[in-house]
Design a protein around this motif. Structure first.
Motif, mmCIF file in Angstrom:
data_model
loop_
_atom_site.group_PDB
_atom_site.id
_atom_site.type_symbol
_atom_site.label_atom_id
_atom_site.label_comp_id
_atom_site.label_asym_id
_atom_site.label_seq_id
_atom_site.Cartn_x
_atom_site.Cartn_y
_atom_site.Cartn_z
ATOM 1 N N THR A 1 0.868 -1.165 0.000
ATOM 2 C CA THR A 1 0.000 0.000 0.000
ATOM 3 C C THR A 1 0.913 1.226 0.000
ATOM 4 O O THR A 1 2.066 1.143 0.426
ATOM 5 N N SER A 2 0.402 2.342 -0.519
ATOM 6 C CA SER A 2 1.303 3.469 -0.773
ATOM 7 C C SER A 2 1.853 4.090 0.511
ATOM 8 O O SER A 2 1.128 4.223 1.503
ATOM 9 N N PRO A 3 3.146 4.464 0.500
ATOM 10 C CA PRO A 3 3.752 5.113 1.666
ATOM 11 C C PRO A 3 3.171 6.510 1.897
ATOM 12 O O PRO A 3 2.529 7.071 1.007
ATOM 13 N N ILE A 4 3.390 7.042 3.105
ATOM 14 C CA ILE A 4 2.857 8.384 3.396
ATOM 15 C C ILE A 4 3.985 9.400 3.303
ATOM 16 O O ILE A 4 5.142 9.101 3.604
ATOM 17 N N THR A 5 3.653 10.615 2.867
ATOM 18 C CA THR A 5 4.667 11.666 2.739
ATOM 19 C C THR A 5 4.453 12.750 3.773
ATOM 20 O O THR A 5 5.366 13.472 4.147
#
Lengths: 454, 619
Positions: free
Chosen positions: B499-503
């Motif tokens: 799942t996409s990483p957080i920025t």
């Protein structure tokens, strides 16, 4: 809270005035989105029992002039906030206004729903005039009759086809969930996706039939576009058989959109001639151009006009790109002059291409045929428009929505219990469409298709 | 000769799963209650499978417990193995099922009835019911007469019971106990319409005669999750079950002898359950299926009897021996009790309203198989509701009606009294349109406040419930506020879970919401996580992940409840309403729905008919 509902409250087809009634907690907000009063006053600033004159807009396109009358809760027929838009009568305009209202957050009222709400909110009581009640109960009976006649007809069988796909899937999911220890085959996400998609496709087709049916009965929004002076107005006049647009050879003469209803072979076109598409600094002309670009996205057919005697220029290229997915026909005008234009290029970009000479009437028959083909009206059997009313369309669209949500839930990896609930919602909408009640369709299917038992 | 034996507030006829809950509820609510059983050793008997719960049935047991009923607690006390079914298929369909010791269950329940204040357990066959205007007279075969305020009929398969094994048939209740032969006539005289249903049970075989060596094992789940919110001790699995399959030979034996089945020879007229077909039914109806599964389940700790789930039959005993012996593992099985079919009288539940009281007979209630349902759990659920309502009536209080949006119990009863039952009714998750809300994990939230108001939930239990709710609210608040910074550590976890990483900082709640993540996965980056009941985490996780769907269902519930607030008079003659279609008039006159919502669920009543009713109501 209940959804905000809307419907045409005057008899369809006849009458000088048509009233669209909107009721519910968002009635004022919805009305403010579609109605702009001449005085500039917003509906949310108006008191109950007051009215304002103004115009109805679909996005920025003016549809009609109207009077908006505001009734604030609880002092209204339903007891909720109510806005009534009185516009010009006739089924085309009133339907168009209703569709705009529905696109802006209201849902279509079911038969008797205003009265139902009035009752639920304690607005109707014994002292209410008998005459009013009689009219409404007659409506209830009419609805019952139509539900019956639909039942035996084609609509039922077509919808049943879609429904049976959904029911089979829902039943499989239910059997699989309710009988975990039977050897019920695992439900595969991919099969489910394929199956729902096939049902979606069938329903889309039925909805398309509705659109074609409407195109035949009520006309399809058609836009004539092209850079200045390619002969749009001449074409429009040819199609409508009389001189409506101001025809000169000075680019930019046609600034407003001019509308005309024409019967072209099997199709009824609600034809609009637009200002020429070109970059311009003239502010008035610019408004016309922007308007045309916007309308392009929402219309049902585009006739893109090119001048055969001139090479393609920047404006032509831009126009070709603008067409996108909108059903379009490239009309190569001035076919009586020497052809200079790059036909092969246009052919690559636009599927349908017709040569005409708007000035002397050559190619009119070809254009007529191309329009009939493209809209599907040419071979269309009117009986095939199985979805024929707004209410049915609304139910079909709701079912389609649920099916799309189910597909989405599958794609993001939600568990199948959520998918099942969405499928059942779609089934529910389809049952509503055909006027049936949900009984035990899914459960019944489980028992007839699967060998389950303790 | 008859004699007067005593006065009671409530009489319960039958001490099976329905009768037990009815009697306990009534007595606990302060009504002097008498329970009649034909045989004192058959209280709480499980004449079919030695298990409680299962899909949707597990929900019912949880709900019974949340309202203050007894089934969940006793099942926990007598459990041999516990499984949570449907893990991985979504929280709406998670269901608990326990294998139980059936003799212990019966004994435990009997003892609870004996110890219960206000309750008298009495061995007698009730033969007659008389409506005496304001009270009921209950007469037993011995001529004893009781005057009671309310009667709950929970006769199960005893009423007019008849057993079939091949060409042999005789009057009998379950397990060879004698049936109730006179009461049916008395009920007909009251004007109740009775019909015949049928059910069946497989053979029991001797454990030591089964060859388990090649059979697949089915173990319990660890750790055991109990049914009851009261059970605090950590329960242990004690047994394993086994799986085997029928084969071509089994099929052949059955088809060769199908003419000897009373179902096919026309001897049995009763309607059998669709969900629980006999093996011969399965083979005939699904003839392309090569094999059918069976489960071998122990009947208890102090018995060698094994139950063969899935193998019920009404074929002659000698044919049964042949086909059982054709099954792998059962080649030398010693059949201790043969399979049989049983036919019995039950009532058309359309004659009742949602309190389970007969519309035409105030003070008379029905519950369980008598109402056309099937299953121990379905019976117990109805018994509880009938018992509560009979007691509330005696006390002069408003009845308790559970709606479809609040429970499976409400759904079960609404289905029975609104749609009726054409074959024995079994609960399924697919019968509930609100199943994402009606989960087994939140039964206490949905029903314990109602149980408390009625008076079946103790202070201690209620405080425990309130405490749990408080902790849950605090935790929900915490995860909504907590921001997780975009560190490598969290992003490693996110990437490893695809799942996409957080920025930028992300709310913990939004991470939990992602389908790929869970409370468990996020444990290591959630350092101030409180040490609370893991069930709370589970519940919050479900509520967060399914928020959108749950909201949608809640909106539907709102709409339905508004419709249910519009009451329809019970004495209304629908024939007098113009505009209703004939079919709708007939159905409505038969069922007499309480309100518009219920009317809209009757098959044969269309949306247009409902509009007509709305208008009629407003006149």
């Amino acid at each position: 809270m209940d959804k905000t509902i809307a419907a045409i409250s005057t008899p369809l087809g006849s009458g000088g005035i048509g009233v669209i009634r909107i009721s519910g907690s968002d009635a004022v907000a919805v009305a403010d989105k579609v109605f702009k009063s001449v005085s500039g006053k917003k509906i949310c600033e108006m008191k109950g029992y007051t009215a304002a004159f103004g115009k109805i807009y679909d996005n920025n396109d003016q549809i009609d002039e109207a009077v908006a009358t505001v009734f604030l809760s609880p002092h209204s027929y339903t007891g909720e906030d109510v806005v009534e838009l009185s516009c010009h009568g006739g089924s085309y305009i009133t339907n168009k206004v209703l569709t705009t209202v529905l696109n802006n957050g209201a849902v279509l009222a079911q038969a008797g729903e205003f009265t139902k709400r009035a009752f639920l909110n304690g607005k109707i009581d014994l002292t209410q005039s008998e005459a009013v009640m009689d009219i409404i109960s007659a409506k209830g009976r009419a609805a019952a009759r139509s539900a019956l006649s639909i039942k035996d007809g084609r609509l039922r069988s077509e919808i049943d086809e879609v429904k049976s796909i959904l029911v089979e899937n829902a039943a499989h999911l239910s059997a699989w969930a309710d009988y975990p220890e039977e050897d019920i085959p695992e439900v595969s996400g991919r099969n489910l996706l394929e199956s729902i998609s096939s049902a979606e496709e069938k329903l889309q087709k039925l909805l398309k039939g509705y659109e074609i049916g409407r195109a035949i009965k009520e006309g399809v929004d058609t836009l004539i576009i092209g850079k200045p002076n390619v002969g749009k107005s001449t074409l429009m006049n040819l199609l409508s058989g009389c001189e409506k647009s101001i025809v000169t050879n000075i680019p930019g003469t046609t600034r407003d959109i001019i509308q005309e209803t024409v019967v072209l072979g099997s199709a009824v076109l609600l034809l609009s001639d637009t200002a020429g598409l070109r970059d311009t600094d003239n502010p008035i002309e610019k408004i016309g151009v922007d308007l045309a670009k916007k309308r392009l996205k929402s219309c049902g057919l585009v006739l893109a006009v090119f001048d055969a005697s001139m090479p393609l220029d920047e404006n032509d290229h831009e126009m070709i790109e603008l067409l996108g997915d909108v059903p379009s026909i490239a009309v190569i005008n001035k076919s009586d002059l020497e052809t200079v234009i790059d036909i092969e290029y246009i052919k690559r970009k636009v599927d349908n291409i017709v040569f005409v000479s708007a000035a002397n009437g050559d190619g009119l028959e070809e254009l007529t045929n191309a329009v009939g083909e493209l809209l599907g009206t040419a071979q269309f059997d009117e009986n095939a428009a199985v979805i024929s009313t707004q209410r049915q369309r609304e139910c079909a669209v709701a079912a389609l929505e649920s099916m799309k949500e189910a597909v989405q839930a599958l794609e993001i990896g939600m568990t199948l219990d959520a998918v099942t609930v969405l499928l059942e919602e779609a089934i529910q909408s389809l049952l509503e469409l055909t006027g049936e009640r949900a009984t035990e369709v899914v459960v019944h299917n489980v028992f007839s298709k699967f060998c389950v038992g303790k | 000769m008859s004699y007067f034996r005593g006065k009671f507030d409530v009489a319960v006829i039958g001490a099976g799963h329905a009768g037990i809950e009815a009697a306990l509820a009534s007595a606990r609510l302060g009504c002097k209650t008498i329970v009649f059983t034909i045989n004192m050793d058959a209280v709480g008997n499980c004449p079919c499978n030695p298990s409680i719960g299962g899909t949707a049935k597990g929900h019912l047991v949880r709900e019974i417990d949340a309202l203050g009923g007894e089934m969940g607690k006793t099942a926990d006390e007598c459990m041999l193995q516990m499984r949570m079914l449907n893990r991985g298929k979504g929280p709406a369909v998670h269901s608990l099922r326990a294998q139980i010791d059936r003799r212990k269950y019966s004994e435990t329940m009997k003892h609870k009835l004996e110890l219960q204040e206000n309750l008298q357990l009495h061995q007698a066959e009730v033969t007659k019911l008389d409506e005496c205007g304001g009270f009921w007279r209950v007469t037993t075969r011995m001529g004893a007469e009781f005057e009671v305020g309310a009667v709950i009929i929970a006769t199960g398969t005893y009423l007019g019971g008849r057993i079939y094994i091949g060409e042999v048939s005789y009057e009998s209740g379950p397990d060879g106990i004698f049936p109730a032969t006179f009461l049916g006539e008395s009920l007909k005289n009251l004007g109740l319409s009775l019909r015949r249903f049928k059910t069946g049970t497989p053979a029991r075989v001797l454990k030591s005669s089964i060859d388990f060596s090649d059979l697949e094992k089915q173990e319990g789940d660890e750790p055991v999750i109990p049914f009851s919110y009261d059970t605090e001790e950590q329960l242990q699995n004690k047994v394993v079950c086994h799986i085997s399959w029928t084969n071509e030979e089994t099929k052949k034996i059955i088809l060769d002898n199908i003419h000897r089945s009373p179902l096919y020879s026309g001897m049995i007229h009763g309607v059998g359950p669709r969900y629980c077909p006999s093996l011969e039914d399965k083979i005939v109806r699904f003839s392309d299926k090569e094999r059918h599964q069976l489960f071998i389940e122990p009947c208890g700790e102090n018995t060698e009897e094994m139950y063969l789930q899935g193998m019920s039959s009404s074929l002659p005993e000698e044919v049964q021996l042949k086909f059982y012996h054709s099954i792998k593992g059962l080649e030398n099985a010693v059949v201790m009790r043969p399979a049989y079919a049983i036919e019995y009288d039950c009532v058309d539940p359309l004659q009742m309203n949602n309190t389970l009281e007969f519309i035409e007979h105030p003070g008379l209630y029905g519950a369980g198989q008598f109402n056309g349902s099937s299953g121990y759990e379905e019976a117990a659920a109805q018994g509880l509701v009938a018992g509560i309502n009979a007691a509330l009536k005696i006390k002069g209080k408003e009845p308790m009606i559970l709606d479809r949006a609040g429970s499976y119990i409400g759904t079960l009863i609404d289905d029975l009294v609104t749609k009726g039952a054409n074959d024995p009714y079994r609960m399924m998750t697919s019968r509930s349109e609100y199943r994402l809300i009606l989960r087994q994990d939140n039964a206490d939230e949905r029903l314990t406040p109602i149980g408390r108001e009625i008076g079946l939930i103790t202070d201690q239990r209620y405080n425990k419930f309130l405490k749990k709710q408080e902790l849950k609210a605090l935790e929900m608040n915490r995860i909504r506020k907590k921001v997780i910074a975009p560190t490598d550590r969290i992003n490693d976890i996110l990437v490893s879970r695809e799942t996409s990483p957080i920025t930028t900082g992300a709310k913990l709640v939004d991470l939990i919401k992602r389908p790929q993540l869970s409370y468990e996965i996020l444990k290591e980056i959630d350092d101030d996580r409180p040490d609370i009941d893991p069930n709370i985490f589970e519940q919050i996780e479900i509520e967060v992940k399914y928020e959108g769907y749950i909201k949608k269902q809640l909106a539907q519930v709102e709409q339905m409840r508004r419709m249910e607030k519009k009451l329809l008079p019970h004495d209304l003659d629908y024939k007098t309403i113009t505009g209703l279609r004939l079919e709708a008039q007939e159905k409505l006159n038969k069922i007499h729905p309480d309100n518009l919502g219920q009317a809209s669920r009757i098959s044969g009543v269309s949306p247009a008919d409902i509009s007509v009713l709305v208008i009629w109501l407003s006149k």
